[in-house]
Design a protein around this motif. Structure first.
Motif, PDB file in Angstrom:
ATOM      1  N   VAL A 470      12.364  24.199   8.868  1.00 55.27           N
ATOM      2  CA  VAL A 470      13.279  23.179   8.362  1.00 55.27           C
ATOM      3  C   VAL A 470      14.526  23.108   9.223  1.00 55.27           C
ATOM      4  O   VAL A 470      15.016  22.024   9.566  1.00 55.27           O
ATOM      5  CB  VAL A 470      13.635  23.475   6.889  1.00 55.27           C
ATOM      6  CG1 VAL A 470      14.726  22.534   6.404  1.00 55.27           C
ATOM      7  CG2 VAL A 470      12.402  23.340   6.016  1.00 55.27           C
ATOM      8  N   ARG A 471      15.055  24.288   9.629  1.00 56.53           N
ATOM      9  CA  ARG A 471      16.257  24.304  10.454  1.00 56.53           C
ATOM     10  C   ARG A 471      16.003  23.692  11.829  1.00 56.53           C
ATOM     11  O   ARG A 471      16.885  23.052  12.404  1.00 56.53           O
ATOM     12  CB  ARG A 471      16.755  25.739  10.616  1.00 56.53           C
ATOM     13  CG  ARG A 471      17.269  26.398   9.348  1.00 56.53           C
ATOM     14  CD  ARG A 471      18.403  25.637   8.744  1.00 56.53           C
ATOM     15  NE  ARG A 471      19.079  26.389   7.694  1.00 56.53           N
ATOM     16  CZ  ARG A 471      20.027  25.904   6.918  1.00 56.53           C
ATOM     17  NH1 ARG A 471      20.406  24.650   7.050  1.00 56.53           N
ATOM     18  NH2 ARG A 471      20.599  26.634   5.979  1.00 56.53           N
ATOM     19  N   VAL A 472      14.833  23.893  12.374  1.00 54.18           N
ATOM     20  CA  VAL A 472      14.512  23.278  13.668  1.00 54.18           C
ATOM     21  C   VAL A 472      14.607  21.753  13.560  1.00 54.18           C
ATOM     22  O   VAL A 472      15.178  21.074  14.424  1.00 54.18           O
ATOM     23  CB  VAL A 472      13.102  23.702  14.123  1.00 54.18           C
ATOM     24  CG1 VAL A 472      12.638  22.853  15.311  1.00 54.18           C
ATOM     25  CG2 VAL A 472      13.091  25.178  14.502  1.00 54.18           C
ATOM     26  N   ILE A 473      14.064  21.197  12.493  1.00 55.11           N
ATOM     27  CA  ILE A 473      14.106  19.744  12.310  1.00 55.11           C
ATOM     28  C   ILE A 473      15.529  19.274  12.051  1.00 55.11           C
ATOM     29  O   ILE A 473      15.981  18.257  12.598  1.00 55.11           O
ATOM     30  CB  ILE A 473      13.173  19.342  11.148  1.00 55.11           C
ATOM     31  CG1 ILE A 473      11.726  19.717  11.489  1.00 55.11           C
ATOM     32  CG2 ILE A 473      13.282  17.855  10.860  1.00 55.11           C
ATOM     33  CD1 ILE A 473      10.760  19.533  10.337  1.00 55.11           C
ATOM     34  N   GLN A 474      16.289  20.025  11.248  1.00 52.29           N
ATOM     35  CA  GLN A 474      17.655  19.613  10.936  1.00 52.29           C
ATOM     36  C   GLN A 474      18.552  19.656  12.176  1.00 52.29           C
ATOM     37  O   GLN A 474      19.330  18.728  12.417  1.00 52.29           O
ATOM     38  CB  GLN A 474      18.219  20.525   9.848  1.00 52.29           C
ATOM     39  CG  GLN A 474      17.571  20.315   8.484  1.00 52.29           C
ATOM     40  CD  GLN A 474      18.066  21.297   7.444  1.00 52.29           C
ATOM     41  OE1 GLN A 474      18.690  22.296   7.782  1.00 52.29           O
ATOM     42  NE2 GLN A 474      17.778  21.020   6.178  1.00 52.29           N
ATOM     43  N   LEU A 475      18.452  20.716  12.965  1.00 54.93           N
ATOM     44  CA  LEU A 475      19.285  20.802  14.169  1.00 54.93           C
ATOM     45  C   LEU A 475      18.814  19.821  15.234  1.00 54.93           C
ATOM     46  O   LEU A 475      19.621  19.346  16.044  1.00 54.93           O
ATOM     47  CB  LEU A 475      19.289  22.232  14.709  1.00 54.93           C
ATOM     48  CG  LEU A 475      20.021  23.245  13.817  1.00 54.93           C
ATOM     49  CD1 LEU A 475      19.943  24.638  14.408  1.00 54.93           C
ATOM     50  CD2 LEU A 475      21.476  22.834  13.618  1.00 54.93           C
ATOM     51  N   VAL A 490      27.137  15.438  12.346  1.00 52.02           N
ATOM     52  CA  VAL A 490      26.834  16.674  13.068  1.00 52.02           C
ATOM     53  C   VAL A 490      27.527  17.855  12.384  1.00 52.02           C
ATOM     54  O   VAL A 490      26.923  18.921  12.169  1.00 52.02           O
ATOM     55  CB  VAL A 490      27.269  16.563  14.539  1.00 52.02           C
ATOM     56  CG1 VAL A 490      27.040  17.892  15.269  1.00 52.02           C
ATOM     57  CG2 VAL A 490      26.507  15.447  15.238  1.00 52.02           C
ATOM     58  N   SER A 491      28.785  17.675  12.032  1.00 54.18           N
ATOM     59  CA  SER A 491      29.528  18.753  11.370  1.00 54.18           C
ATOM     60  C   SER A 491      28.888  19.113  10.036  1.00 54.18           C
ATOM     61  O   SER A 491      28.833  20.291   9.657  1.00 54.18           O
ATOM     62  CB  SER A 491      30.982  18.324  11.157  1.00 54.18           C
ATOM     63  OG  SER A 491      31.610  18.043  12.405  1.00 54.18           O
ATOM     64  N   ALA A 492      28.390  18.108   9.308  1.00 60.03           N
ATOM     65  CA  ALA A 492      27.755  18.384   8.017  1.00 60.03           C
ATOM     66  C   ALA A 492      26.521  19.268   8.197  1.00 60.03           C
ATOM     67  O   ALA A 492      26.278  20.191   7.398  1.00 60.03           O
ATOM     68  CB  ALA A 492      27.375  17.068   7.333  1.00 60.03           C
ATOM     69  N   ILE A 493      25.740  19.001   9.242  1.00 60.56           N
ATOM     70  CA  ILE A 493      24.534  19.803   9.471  1.00 60.56           C
ATOM     71  C   ILE A 493      24.906  21.232   9.874  1.00 60.56           C
ATOM     72  O   ILE A 493      24.308  22.206   9.388  1.00 60.56           O
ATOM     73  CB  ILE A 493      23.653  19.134  10.542  1.00 60.56           C
ATOM     74  CG1 ILE A 493      23.147  17.775  10.039  1.00 60.56           C
ATOM     75  CG2 ILE A 493      22.474  20.037  10.913  1.00 60.56           C
ATOM     76  CD1 ILE A 493      22.360  16.990  11.067  1.00 60.56           C
ATOM     77  N   ILE A 494      25.880  21.367  10.755  1.00 62.14           N
ATOM     78  CA  ILE A 494      26.276  22.715  11.200  1.00 62.14           C
ATOM     79  C   ILE A 494      26.897  23.504  10.053  1.00 62.14           C
ATOM     80  O   ILE A 494      26.630  24.697   9.882  1.00 62.14           O
ATOM     81  CB  ILE A 494      27.248  22.610  12.387  1.00 62.14           C
ATOM     82  CG1 ILE A 494      26.528  21.970  13.583  1.00 62.14           C
ATOM     83  CG2 ILE A 494      27.786  23.981  12.767  1.00 62.14           C
ATOM     84  CD1 ILE A 494      27.416  21.763  14.794  1.00 62.14           C
ATOM     85  N   GLU A 495      27.713  22.850   9.247  1.00 62.68           N
ATOM     86  CA  GLU A 495      28.302  23.542   8.097  1.00 62.68           C
ATOM     87  C   GLU A 495      27.225  24.020   7.136  1.00 62.68           C
ATOM     88  O   GLU A 495      27.311  25.122   6.579  1.00 62.68           O
ATOM     89  CB  GLU A 495      29.273  22.601   7.384  1.00 62.68           C
ATOM     90  CG  GLU A 495      30.550  22.332   8.170  1.00 62.68           C
ATOM     91  CD  GLU A 495      31.403  21.266   7.508  1.00 62.68           C
ATOM     92  OE1 GLU A 495      31.021  20.817   6.401  1.00 62.68           O
ATOM     93  OE2 GLU A 495      32.442  20.880   8.087  1.00 62.68           O
ATOM     94  N   ASP A 496      26.195  23.193   6.944  1.00 65.51           N
ATOM     95  CA  ASP A 496      25.104  23.621   6.064  1.00 65.51           C
ATOM     96  C   ASP A 496      24.327  24.766   6.697  1.00 65.51           C
ATOM     97  O   ASP A 496      23.837  25.658   5.999  1.00 65.51           O
ATOM     98  CB  ASP A 496      24.168  22.437   5.795  1.00 65.51           C
ATOM     99  CG  ASP A 496      22.998  22.807   4.901  1.00 65.51           C
ATOM    100  OD1 ASP A 496      23.183  22.862   3.676  1.00 65.51           O
ATOM    101  OD2 ASP A 496      21.893  23.054   5.440  1.00 65.51           O
ATOM    102  N   PHE A 497      24.217  24.764   8.026  1.00 66.66           N
ATOM    103  CA  PHE A 497      23.491  25.832   8.709  1.00 66.66           C
ATOM    104  C   PHE A 497      24.239  27.160   8.559  1.00 66.66           C
ATOM    105  O   PHE A 497      23.638  28.201   8.270  1.00 66.66           O
ATOM    106  CB  PHE A 497      23.318  25.477  10.184  1.00 66.66           C
ATOM    107  CG  PHE A 497      22.592  26.515  10.982  1.00 66.66           C
ATOM    108  CD1 PHE A 497      21.208  26.550  11.000  1.00 66.66           C
ATOM    109  CD2 PHE A 497      23.284  27.484  11.705  1.00 66.66           C
ATOM    110  CE1 PHE A 497      20.528  27.506  11.724  1.00 66.66           C
ATOM    111  CE2 PHE A 497      22.611  28.445  12.431  1.00 66.66           C
ATOM    112  CZ  PHE A 497      21.227  28.460  12.440  1.00 66.66           C
ATOM    113  N   VAL A 498      25.545  27.114   8.750  1.00 67.61           N
ATOM    114  CA  VAL A 498      26.328  28.345   8.656  1.00 67.61           C
ATOM    115  C   VAL A 498      26.505  28.755   7.192  1.00 67.61           C
ATOM    116  O   VAL A 498      26.220  29.899   6.822  1.00 67.61           O
ATOM    117  CB  VAL A 498      27.689  28.151   9.349  1.00 67.61           C
ATOM    118  CG1 VAL A 498      28.563  29.389   9.170  1.00 67.61           C
ATOM    119  CG2 VAL A 498      27.483  27.854  10.834  1.00 67.61           C
ATOM    120  N   ASP A 499      26.959  27.821   6.346  1.00 64.02           N
ATOM    121  CA  ASP A 499      27.084  27.994   4.896  1.00 64.02           C
ATOM    122  C   ASP A 499      27.606  29.375   4.512  1.00 64.02           C
ATOM    123  O   ASP A 499      26.842  30.299   4.197  1.00 64.02           O
ATOM    124  CB  ASP A 499      25.731  27.753   4.224  1.00 64.02           C
ATOM    125  CG  ASP A 499      25.888  27.620   2.711  1.00 64.02           C
ATOM    126  OD1 ASP A 499      27.042  27.584   2.229  1.00 64.02           O
ATOM    127  OD2 ASP A 499      24.866  27.570   2.012  1.00 64.02           O
TER     128      ASP A 499
END
Length: 617
Positions: A470-475, A490-499
C-alpha cells in the motif's frame, strides 16, 4: 374548459384510439394476414381479367374453353396437400424441438409477418384448388382461375418452400431469437418518443400496456438465460440488455412523465414482488425499467461466479459501466447513478462471499476494475457526490477485504488493488483539475486504507501486514503530485507515512522508506504473467526522477517530528526540575535527526550530505 384544453382532450382521445387499434393489430396478426391474403388473391384474379388482351392470349395459347377444358388440374390437389404437409410438418417439428431450449418460440412465429403470409397463401391456394375441382365436377365456368392456381400459385409456392424451411431453421437459432427480441424491444422504446404515442400515454391503460410490453422482452431474456448453456447467446443477451437500457435512458427526456407512474400490474412482475413498498421511491427516480434490467444482470452475476464463468461475470459488470456512461451525460440521472452504486456494492458482496467461501480472489480483482471504471465515468460527468460516495464504499470494502486477508492470504493482494484503483481516480481528478479540496477528501479516504494494520493485532499464522504494498502505491502517487506541483497533497501523504501517533522508531521509518524507494525503482511496467486485466503492474511508477525531492520532504518531516519530540521531552523535564533545563533540551534537538538506512544498504544521504540519487533502470 377552455378551447385549448378541449382541443388537447380531443387530441389525446384520438391518439388513444389510434394506439388501441395498433395494439389490436399487433395481437391479432394472424387474422389480419388471413383476410389480407384472401383479398389479395381475389383482387389478383379479377385484376388479371381486367386486361382483355392478356386474358385472350392466355386462353388461346393454352386452349382454354369456356369451362376450362384442355388444361389438366386434377393432379394439383395432391401436390398442394404434399407441399402443405411438408412445410407445416417441418415447422411443427422444428419449433417443438427448439422450444426445449428457447421458451415462447411459437409466440415469435405467430408474430412474424413473412411466415404468416406464406402459410396463409399456401392454405388459401390449396382450398381454392379444391374448389376448382368441385366447380369442374358440377360444370361451372372456371376460366382463368384454374390457370392462376395451377400454373402460377403452385409453382410459386413450391419454389419458396425450401427457402422458407431454411428461414425457419435459421430463425430458431438462439442468436436470431435474441436479435428479434432486441429489435422488437428497441421498436417499442422508439414508439415511446413518438408524438402520437406521447399523447396516447396520457391514458393509464395504455401506459400499463407499454410497461408490460417492455417487461416482456426482459422476461424473455431471463428465460433464455435459464435454458441456454452456451456462452455466446448468454453474452449476447447481456449486451442486448445493456444496449436496451442505454437506448431507453437516451429516450427518457422525450417520454411523457405519466409513463413513469408504475402500474399495479407492473409492480406484480417477478422482479418487484419483494420491493413493492419502494414503489414511491422507484417512481421518484423514474427508474423502474432500469431496475428490471439491473435485477436480471445482478442475478446472472451471482450465478456466473458460482459457475466460475469469469468472463461472463465480468461482462455483467461491464454493462453497468456502459449504462453509467450514458446516464452520466445528464444531471437528471444522478439518482440512477446512485442506484448503480448500490448495484456495484451488491456485486461486491456476491464476489466477497464467493471469495471467502472458495478462497478465490479473481472475481473481486475483476470487479474492482469495473468499479473504478464506473467512478471514472461519474468523475468525467462531474458528479462529485457520486465519486465521493463510491470512494467511501471502496474504502469500506478494502477494510473488509483486509480482515479476511488475515486468514485468506489470497486477499492480501486485493487490498493493494483497492488502493491502486483509488490512485487511478485521484490521478484523473488531478489531471481534470478538480478543486483541491475534493481531491484532498478522496485522498484522505485512500490514506485511511492503510490504517487497519496498525489497529488490528495479527493472529499467529495469519497473513502479514499489507503496509509495504500500500505504501509503495501511495508514495508513487506522491511522486505524481510532485510532478504536478501539488505540494499540499504531497505533504498529506508524507505526514500519513510518518504519522507520529503510531510511535514508529525513526530507524524503522527510514528502513521502510528505503525498501519502498528500491521497489519504486525496480518495479517493471508490466507483470510477467497475464491476468484477466492484462499484465499491467499496479506498483509501477514512471515518476522516479522525483524521488530526490520526495526524500528531502521525508527528511524534513522526520526532523520536524524529532524537534517536536525533543520539545515535548524538554517540557516534561522542565515541569519536574524547573525551567532551567529547557534550553538544554532545545539545544540538543536543534539538529534534525539523520535518516538511517538499514544495514547493509548504504545510507539515503552520504557522509558529505549530498542528496540521494535514484538509480537508473
Amino acid at each position: 374548459m377552455t378551447p385549448f384544453e378541449q382541443k388537447n382532450v380531443e387530441r389525446n382521445a384520438f391518439a388513444s384510439r389510434v394506439e388501441q387499434v395498433r395494439t389490436w393489430m399487433t395481437e391479432h396478426r394472424t387474422i389480419i394476414v388471413f383476410f389480407g391474403m384472401l383479398l389479395f388473391m381475389a383482387a389478383f384474379g379479377k385484376g388479371f381479367e381486367m386486361f382483355p388482351r392478356t386474358a385472350k392470349w392466355t386462353e388461346t395459347a393454352l386452349h382454354l374453353t369456356e369451362r376450362g377444358q384442355g388444361m389438366p388440374i386434377d393432379f394439383a390437389p395432391e401436390v398442394w396437400l404434399g407441399l402443405v404437409a411438408m412445410v407445416l410438418g417441418t415447422l411443427i417439428i422444428v419449433i417443438s424441438i427448439s422450444s426445449q431450449s428457447i421458451p415462447k418460440l411459437i409466440d415469435h412465429y405467430m408474430r412474424d409477418w413473412l411466415s404468416l403470409t406464406y402459410l396463409w397463401f399456401m392454405l388459401l391456394a390449396m382450398m381454392q384448388n379444391i374448389g376448382l375441382q368441385n366447380a369442374q365436377m358440377v360444370d361451372l365456368p372456371t376460366r382463368l382461375d384454374a390457370f392462376l392456381n395451377t400454373y402460377i400459385y403452385l409453382p410459386f409456392a413450391v419454389v419458396l418452400a425450401i427457402p422458407y424451411i431454411f428461414y425457419i431453421l435459421n430463425n430458431t437459432k438462439p442468436t436470431k431469437v435474441i436479435q428479434r427480441i432486441h429489435r422488437d424491444n428497441l421498436g417499442r422504446i422508439h414508439l415511446l418518443t413518438d408524438g402520437m404515442t406521447r399523447e396516447a400515454l396520457e391514458d393509464p391503460e395504455i401506459c400499463r400496456n407499454y410497461q408490460l410490453m417492455l417487461f416482456e422482452s426482459f422476461n424473455q431474456y431471463d428465460d433464455l438465460l435459464q435454458y441456454t448453456q452456451f456462452k455466446e447467446p448468454k453474452a449476447l443477451i447481456m449486451t442486448r440488455i445493456g444496449a436496451a437500457l442505454r437506448r431507453y435512458i437516451k429516450a427518457k427526456p422525450d417520454i411523457t412523465p405519466n409513463f413513469f407512474a408504475v402500474s399495479r400490474e407492473a409492480m406484480e412482475d417477478i422482479s418487484f414482488l419483494t420491493i413493492r413498498d419502494q414503489r414511491k421511491q422507484i417512481e421518484g427516480t423514474r427508474s423502474f425499467y432500469e431496475l428490471k434490467g439491473f435485477r436480471i444482470l445482478s442475478n446472472q452475476y451471482a450465478k456466473m461466479i458460482e459457475n466460475d464463468e469469469f468472463d461472463l461475470a465480468s461482462l455483467c459488470a461491464a454493462q453497468f459501466v456502459e449504462v453509467a456512461r450514458e446516464a452520466g451525460k445528464t444531471k437528471l440521472e444522478e439518482g440512477l447513478l446512485e442506484i448503480i452504486i448500490i448495484q456495484f456494492n451488491t456485486l461486491m458482496r456476491f464476489a466477497i462471499n464467493h471469495g471467502v467461501k472458495n478462497s478465490e480472489s479473481r472475481h473481486i480483482y475483476n470487479l474492482l476494475f469495473f468499479y473504478r471504471q464506473f467512478m471514472l465515468e461519474s468523475a468525467n460527468a462531474g458528479h462529485v457526490e457520486v465519486v465521493e460516495s463510491s470512494c467511501n464504499y471502496l474504502k469500506m470494502y478494502s477494510g473488509e477485504i483486509y480482515r479476511h486477508s488475515q486468514t485468506i492470504p489470497q486477499f492480501k493482494f486485493l487490498v493493494d488493488v483497492c488502493v491502486a484503483e483509488m490512485r487511478s481516480i485521484l490521478k484523473y481528478l488531478s489531471i481534470s483539475k478538480w478543486p483541491e479540496k475534493d481531491q484532498r477528501q478522496v485522498l484522505d479516504m485512500m490514506l485511511k486504507m492503510d490504517d487497519a494494520p496498525a489497529q488490528q493485532t495479527i493472529l499467529p499464522g495469519a497473513a502479514p501486514a499489507r503496509s509495504v504494498g500500500v505504501r509503495v502505491i501511495q508514495l508513487g502517487l506522491a511522486l505524481f503530485y510532485i510532478k504536478r506541483k501539488q505540494t499540499q497533497l504531497v505533504s498529506a501523504i508524507i505526514e500519513d507515512f510518518v504519522d507520529p501517533t503510531t510511535r514508529t522508531d525513526v530507524q524503522d521509518l527510514s528502513s521502510l522508506m528505503w525498501t519502498i524507494v528500491n521497489r519504486l525503482q525496480t518495479e517493471p511496467e508490466s507483470f510477467w504473467e497475464v491476468t484477466d486485466r492484462g499484465n499491467q503492474n499496479i506498483y509501477y511508477c514512471p515518476y522516479t526522477d522525483a524521488i530526490p525531492e520526495l526524500m528531502d520532504r521525508f527528511q524534513q518531516e522526520l526532523g520536524d517530528i524529532s524537534a517536536a519530540d525533543a520539545e515535548a521531552a524538554a517540557s516534561a523535564i522542565s515541569g519536574v526540575n524547573g525551567s532551567g533545563t529547557t534550553h538544554i533540551a532545545k539545544s540538543q534537538s536543534s539538529e534534525p535527526a539523520p535518516v538511517i538506512a538499514p544495514n547493509p544498504s548504504p545510507p539515503l544521504t552520504g557522509e558529505s550530505g549530498n542528496r540521494y540519487r535514484p538509480r537508473r533502470r
